[in-house]
Design a protein around this motif. Sequence first.
Motif, PDB file in Angstrom:
ATOM      1  N   ARG A 106       0.839  -1.211   0.000  1.00  0.00           N
ATOM      2  CA  ARG A 106       0.000   0.000   0.000  1.00  0.00           C
ATOM      3  C   ARG A 106       0.870   1.256   0.000  1.00  0.00           C
ATOM      4  NH1 ARG A 106      -5.488  -0.090   1.846  1.00  0.00           N
ATOM      5  NH2 ARG A 106      -5.325   2.171   1.670  1.00  0.00           N
ATOM      6  N   ASP A 110       1.024   4.141  -2.879  1.00  0.00           N
ATOM      7  CA  ASP A 110       0.756   5.562  -2.620  1.00  0.00           C
ATOM      8  C   ASP A 110       1.918   6.431  -3.108  1.00  0.00           C
ATOM      9  OD1 ASP A 110      -1.782   5.141  -1.638  1.00  0.00           O
ATOM     10  OD2 ASP A 110      -1.092   4.857   0.420  1.00  0.00           O
ATOM     11  N   LEU A 113       1.516   6.552  -6.978  1.00  0.00           N
ATOM     12  CA  LEU A 113       0.256   7.038  -7.583  1.00  0.00           C
ATOM     13  C   LEU A 113       0.442   8.266  -8.464  1.00  0.00           C
ATOM     14  CD1 LEU A 113      -2.851   6.935  -5.224  1.00  0.00           C
ATOM     15  CD2 LEU A 113      -2.529   5.876  -7.477  1.00  0.00           C
ATOM     16  N   PHE A 135      -7.322  -5.725  -6.540  1.00  0.00           N
ATOM     17  CA  PHE A 135      -7.389  -4.560  -5.651  1.00  0.00           C
ATOM     18  C   PHE A 135      -6.401  -3.476  -6.128  1.00  0.00           C
ATOM     19  CE2 PHE A 135      -4.878  -2.404  -2.409  1.00  0.00           C
ATOM     20  CZ  PHE A 135      -5.835  -1.529  -1.900  1.00  0.00           C
ATOM     21  N   VAL A 136      -5.183  -3.897  -6.458  1.00  0.00           N
ATOM     22  CA  VAL A 136      -4.166  -2.922  -6.905  1.00  0.00           C
ATOM     23  C   VAL A 136      -4.638  -2.225  -8.176  1.00  0.00           C
ATOM     24  CG1 VAL A 136      -1.821  -2.722  -7.859  1.00  0.00           C
ATOM     25  CG2 VAL A 136      -2.220  -4.053  -5.778  1.00  0.00           C
ATOM     26  N   TYR A 139      -7.347   0.155  -7.316  1.00  0.00           N
ATOM     27  CA  TYR A 139      -6.814   1.311  -6.587  1.00  0.00           C
ATOM     28  C   TYR A 139      -6.263   2.350  -7.570  1.00  0.00           C
ATOM     29  CZ  TYR A 139      -4.526   3.371  -2.427  1.00  0.00           C
ATOM     30  OH  TYR A 139      -4.140   4.175  -1.390  1.00  0.00           O
ATOM     31  N   LYS A 142      -9.193   3.836  -9.471  1.00  0.00           N
ATOM     32  CA  LYS A 142      -9.986   4.730  -8.629  1.00  0.00           C
ATOM     33  C   LYS A 142      -9.305   6.092  -8.457  1.00  0.00           C
ATOM     34  CE  LYS A 142     -11.666   5.083  -3.858  1.00  0.00           C
ATOM     35  NZ  LYS A 142     -11.739   4.410  -2.573  1.00  0.00           N
ATOM     36  N   HIS A 143      -7.992   6.044  -8.191  1.00  0.00           N
ATOM     37  CA  HIS A 143      -7.305   7.294  -7.854  1.00  0.00           C
ATOM     38  C   HIS A 143      -6.753   8.041  -9.062  1.00  0.00           C
ATOM     39  CE1 HIS A 143      -7.678   6.805  -3.542  1.00  0.00           C
ATOM     40  NE2 HIS A 143      -7.395   5.528  -3.716  1.00  0.00           N
TER      41      HIS A 143
END
Length: 424
Positions: A106, A110, A113, A135-136, A139, A142-143
């Motif tokens: 995670r 971050d 990103l 999930f990755v 993520y 999503k971002h």
Amino acid sequence: MSTPQTRAEVAVVGLGRVGLPLALCFADRGLTVIGVDNDAARLDAVREERMPFAETGAQALLERAARSGRLALSERVADAAGARHIVLTLGTPSFSHIEIDMRDIRSALDDLLSVLAPGHSLILRSTVAPGTTDFVAGYLAKHRDFQIGEDVYVAHAPERIAAGRFLEEIDTLPCIIGGVGARSGEVVAGLFSAFAAPIVQTSPVQAELAKIWANILRYTNFALPNLLMMDCERHGANVFEVIDLVNRDYPRGGIAQPGLTAGTCLRKDFAFSEERSAAPGMLLAVSRVNESVPLFLVEGVKRRLGGLAGRKVAVLGLAFKADTDDERDSLAHKLIRLLERELTDVAVHDPHVATPTVPLEEALEGAAAVVVATNHAEFREASTLAAIAERAGGDCLVVDPWNCWGAAQVFAYSSEIAALVASG
Ligand SMILES: NC(=O)c1ccc[n+]([C@@H]2O[C@H](COP(=O)([O-])OP(=O)(O)OC[C@H]3O[C@@H](n4cnc5c(N)ncnc54)[C@H](O)[C@@H]3O)[C@@H](O)[C@H]2O)c1
């Protein structure tokens, strides 16, 4: 397909036992590599061309990579975006809550990103719980609003190599790739085609399951002889003779040998399945069998010698398996803690690990019992048995769940073992 403005072909984030050999192998195949680790001591070792752990052939590769100028180093995860392919080889332990601890993943995500751009690929090489690759991908979508598999690529390409065999197996073990979306699998296969191993494309979750279930199979396989060893003690039977009776000329599989079964992968990967298992508890039971072997050995010594308080016990081996310097999650440490709780004077010898231990002769001198915790090649030598007899005497209890000398006794006095070995 757009290509990000990059100065290297591949970045490897996490220069541990998986990441560093992988980075060196990529560099050796002519790729330009950025190696990232947030441990300054680790980066210093690599800069000084010193392998921080043992891996067969890796020291020579490190020196070659340094000469070639193809390996750049950084402590900032964001610098990995200087490469087109970003491979995450970060640790993925399990919480005691029976749940993957993906804080390092995670945190790296971050950090990446804001610097990811179309054309980048992000590859999870770490062992992860089923669903983590999706999930990755989710993520990032999503971002950053990326179309995963079209403008940014995400895949799981699990590391399945055994420590000590990296350089050999990188070119032989089938490389499983589970890509997300339309093109991730194909793009990531392009990176791993640097190696000679066949590439097998599958879905992300199948890649995740294949990796953890390979470890679950081994962990379970070893739990069976370990349980049998404990049952044999209760029945007054010899586990090695029972295993021989099961396996001898029997065409439908066989039982493995007992031992101390743990290590950083085997001990925790079952938890990634157990997290959301259809039969919760089954693999926990497997874990409990393997985890109870140190206590079984300590109790066995106590039953034979009486109290252990103030008596000396030599423990041979700290590494989690033979001929490695890796002590992480080794049951030898648990064994030592249990012995210390009996107020035993514990002396430890291991010729491989970084933790300081005493020389073999010093560990054995005057020991009431010797426990072979790791079946290192050195311990399997007849000279170790001779040293036990000389330094600890014929009435020293030897605990050898590995059957190092072929005497086929988990608990026996050193004079008995010498006689059994001599009689062939
Ligand atoms: N060791 C093995 O034999 C093996 C085999 C197959 C799979 N795996 C899996 O591969 C993964 C890595 O295992 P490993 O044994 O190499 O772990 P490791 O702990 O040796 O290496 C992880 C490295 O990542 C670095 N790191 C941690 N957080 C970081 C961050 N935020 N930024 C940059 N660097 C960071 C650490 O300093 C360390 O050097 C795990 O998921 C493990 O389960 C390991």
